[in-house]
Design a protein around this motif. Sequence first.
Motif, PDB file in Angstrom:
ATOM      1  N   ASP A  46       0.818  -1.466   0.255  1.00  0.00           N
ATOM      2  CA  ASP A  46      -0.103  -0.155  -0.105  1.00  0.00           C
ATOM      3  C   ASP A  46       0.898   1.240  -0.054  1.00  0.00           C
ATOM      4  O   ASP A  46       0.592   2.146  -0.730  1.00  0.00           O
ATOM      5  CB  ASP A  46      -0.888   0.126   1.111  1.00  0.00           C
ATOM      6  CG  ASP A  46      -2.030  -0.997   1.062  1.00  0.00           C
ATOM      7  OD1 ASP A  46      -2.199  -1.634   0.038  1.00  0.00           O
ATOM      8  OD2 ASP A  46      -2.664  -1.349   2.043  1.00  0.00           O
ATOM      9  N   ILE A  47       2.011   1.501   0.832  1.00  0.00           N
ATOM     10  CA  ILE A  47       2.902   2.469   0.813  1.00  0.00           C
ATOM     11  C   ILE A  47       3.527   2.461  -0.537  1.00  0.00           C
ATOM     12  O   ILE A  47       3.625   4.107  -0.922  1.00  0.00           O
ATOM     13  CB  ILE A  47       3.970   2.157   2.132  1.00  0.00           C
ATOM     14  CG1 ILE A  47       3.237   2.185   3.322  1.00  0.00           C
ATOM     15  CG2 ILE A  47       5.132   3.246   1.864  1.00  0.00           C
ATOM     16  CD1 ILE A  47       4.061   2.131   4.447  1.00  0.00           C
ATOM     17  N   TYR A  48       3.903   1.419  -1.126  1.00  0.00           N
ATOM     18  CA  TYR A  48       4.645   1.556  -2.490  1.00  0.00           C
ATOM     19  C   TYR A  48       3.636   2.147  -3.342  1.00  0.00           C
ATOM     20  O   TYR A  48       4.027   3.027  -4.193  1.00  0.00           O
ATOM     21  CB  TYR A  48       5.084   0.232  -2.955  1.00  0.00           C
ATOM     22  CG  TYR A  48       5.965   0.355  -4.092  1.00  0.00           C
ATOM     23  CD1 TYR A  48       7.081   0.825  -4.207  1.00  0.00           C
ATOM     24  CD2 TYR A  48       5.446  -0.270  -5.212  1.00  0.00           C
ATOM     25  CE1 TYR A  48       7.858   0.897  -5.362  1.00  0.00           C
ATOM     26  CE2 TYR A  48       5.868  -0.165  -6.441  1.00  0.00           C
ATOM     27  CZ  TYR A  48       7.073   0.267  -6.678  1.00  0.00           C
ATOM     28  OH  TYR A  48       7.870   0.326  -7.767  1.00  0.00           O
ATOM     29  N   LYS A  53       1.620   6.504  -7.030  1.00  0.00           N
ATOM     30  CA  LYS A  53       0.612   7.374  -7.210  1.00  0.00           C
ATOM     31  C   LYS A  53       0.995   8.759  -7.258  1.00  0.00           C
ATOM     32  O   LYS A  53       0.822   9.890  -8.120  1.00  0.00           O
ATOM     33  CB  LYS A  53      -0.649   7.111  -6.543  1.00  0.00           C
ATOM     34  CG  LYS A  53      -2.007   7.789  -6.766  1.00  0.00           C
ATOM     35  CD  LYS A  53      -3.192   7.532  -6.106  1.00  0.00           C
ATOM     36  CE  LYS A  53      -3.413   6.174  -5.955  1.00  0.00           C
ATOM     37  NZ  LYS A  53      -4.617   5.916  -5.089  1.00  0.00           N
ATOM     38  N   ALA A  54       1.773   9.228  -6.085  1.00  0.00           N
ATOM     39  CA  ALA A  54       2.345  10.535  -5.996  1.00  0.00           C
ATOM     40  C   ALA A  54       3.209  11.153  -6.808  1.00  0.00           C
ATOM     41  O   ALA A  54       3.332  12.139  -7.499  1.00  0.00           O
ATOM     42  CB  ALA A  54       2.624  10.769  -4.681  1.00  0.00           C
ATOM     43  N   LEU A  55       4.219  10.012  -7.394  1.00  0.00           N
ATOM     44  CA  LEU A  55       5.142  10.246  -8.380  1.00  0.00           C
ATOM     45  C   LEU A  55       4.377  10.537  -9.688  1.00  0.00           C
ATOM     46  O   LEU A  55       4.983  11.240 -10.439  1.00  0.00           O
ATOM     47  CB  LEU A  55       6.105   9.024  -8.386  1.00  0.00           C
ATOM     48  CG  LEU A  55       7.338   9.189  -9.029  1.00  0.00           C
ATOM     49  CD1 LEU A  55       8.310  10.206  -8.723  1.00  0.00           C
ATOM     50  CD2 LEU A  55       8.280   7.900  -9.118  1.00  0.00           C
ATOM     51  N   LYS A  56       3.681   9.466  -9.866  1.00  0.00           N
ATOM     52  CA  LYS A  56       2.788   9.785 -11.326  1.00  0.00           C
ATOM     53  C   LYS A  56       2.085  11.098 -11.460  1.00  0.00           C
ATOM     54  O   LYS A  56       2.387  11.764 -12.331  1.00  0.00           O
ATOM     55  CB  LYS A  56       1.861   8.696 -11.431  1.00  0.00           C
ATOM     56  CG  LYS A  56       1.211   8.715 -12.946  1.00  0.00           C
ATOM     57  CD  LYS A  56       0.396   7.294 -12.931  1.00  0.00           C
ATOM     58  CE  LYS A  56       0.087   7.124 -14.531  1.00  0.00           C
ATOM     59  NZ  LYS A  56      -1.031   5.935 -14.295  1.00  0.00           N
ATOM     60  N   GLU A  57       1.475  11.568 -10.178  1.00  0.00           N
ATOM     61  CA  GLU A  57       0.870  13.110 -10.302  1.00  0.00           C
ATOM     62  C   GLU A  57       2.039  13.948 -10.553  1.00  0.00           C
ATOM     63  O   GLU A  57       1.713  15.135 -11.330  1.00  0.00           O
ATOM     64  CB  GLU A  57       0.188  13.186  -9.207  1.00  0.00           C
ATOM     65  CG  GLU A  57      -0.670  14.216  -9.019  1.00  0.00           C
ATOM     66  CD  GLU A  57      -2.103  14.175 -10.011  1.00  0.00           C
ATOM     67  OE1 GLU A  57      -2.661  15.253 -10.403  1.00  0.00           O
ATOM     68  OE2 GLU A  57      -2.396  12.986 -10.258  1.00  0.00           O
ATOM     69  N   LYS A  58       3.037  14.121 -10.007  1.00  0.00           N
ATOM     70  CA  LYS A  58       4.216  14.864 -10.105  1.00  0.00           C
ATOM     71  C   LYS A  58       4.867  14.886 -11.359  1.00  0.00           C
ATOM     72  O   LYS A  58       4.914  16.074 -11.743  1.00  0.00           O
ATOM     73  CB  LYS A  58       5.151  14.592  -8.959  1.00  0.00           C
ATOM     74  CG  LYS A  58       6.210  15.613  -8.831  1.00  0.00           C
ATOM     75  CD  LYS A  58       7.422  15.153  -7.640  1.00  0.00           C
ATOM     76  CE  LYS A  58       8.435  16.094  -7.780  1.00  0.00           C
ATOM     77  NZ  LYS A  58       9.525  15.467  -6.569  1.00  0.00           N
TER      78      LYS A  58
END
Length: 108
Positions: A46-48, A53-58
């Motif tokens: 879940d953490i990964y 997801k955050a990296l993709k958004e960034k």
Amino acid sequence: MNNQLKEEIRYKYKNYLTKNYNEKYIYQLIIQEGYNREDVDVVMKDIYADKQKALKEKNKYRSIISIILYVAGTVVLSAGIVMIVLGGIKIGIALIILAVMIWINANK
């Protein structure tokens, strides 16, 4: 596995992460504290997934900014070429150098 256990493992993970431990070492430390390996695996997945997801958004925003910078660099380069043709060689060269700097920043 209940939500309280997930949050507890997440808290342990974040606590070790703030102490600059390696992620693989954090995994081993959490298991050594007595948590079930399967539960830790689920929480780590879940953490990964959250990190991805955050990296993709960034990266999405970075690509939009890069496109805007490339367009701006092209406009500045065109202006520099026009200035050289019209006789403002010093200003034209400065604009071309500025366009190159904009393109370099677009690649970062």
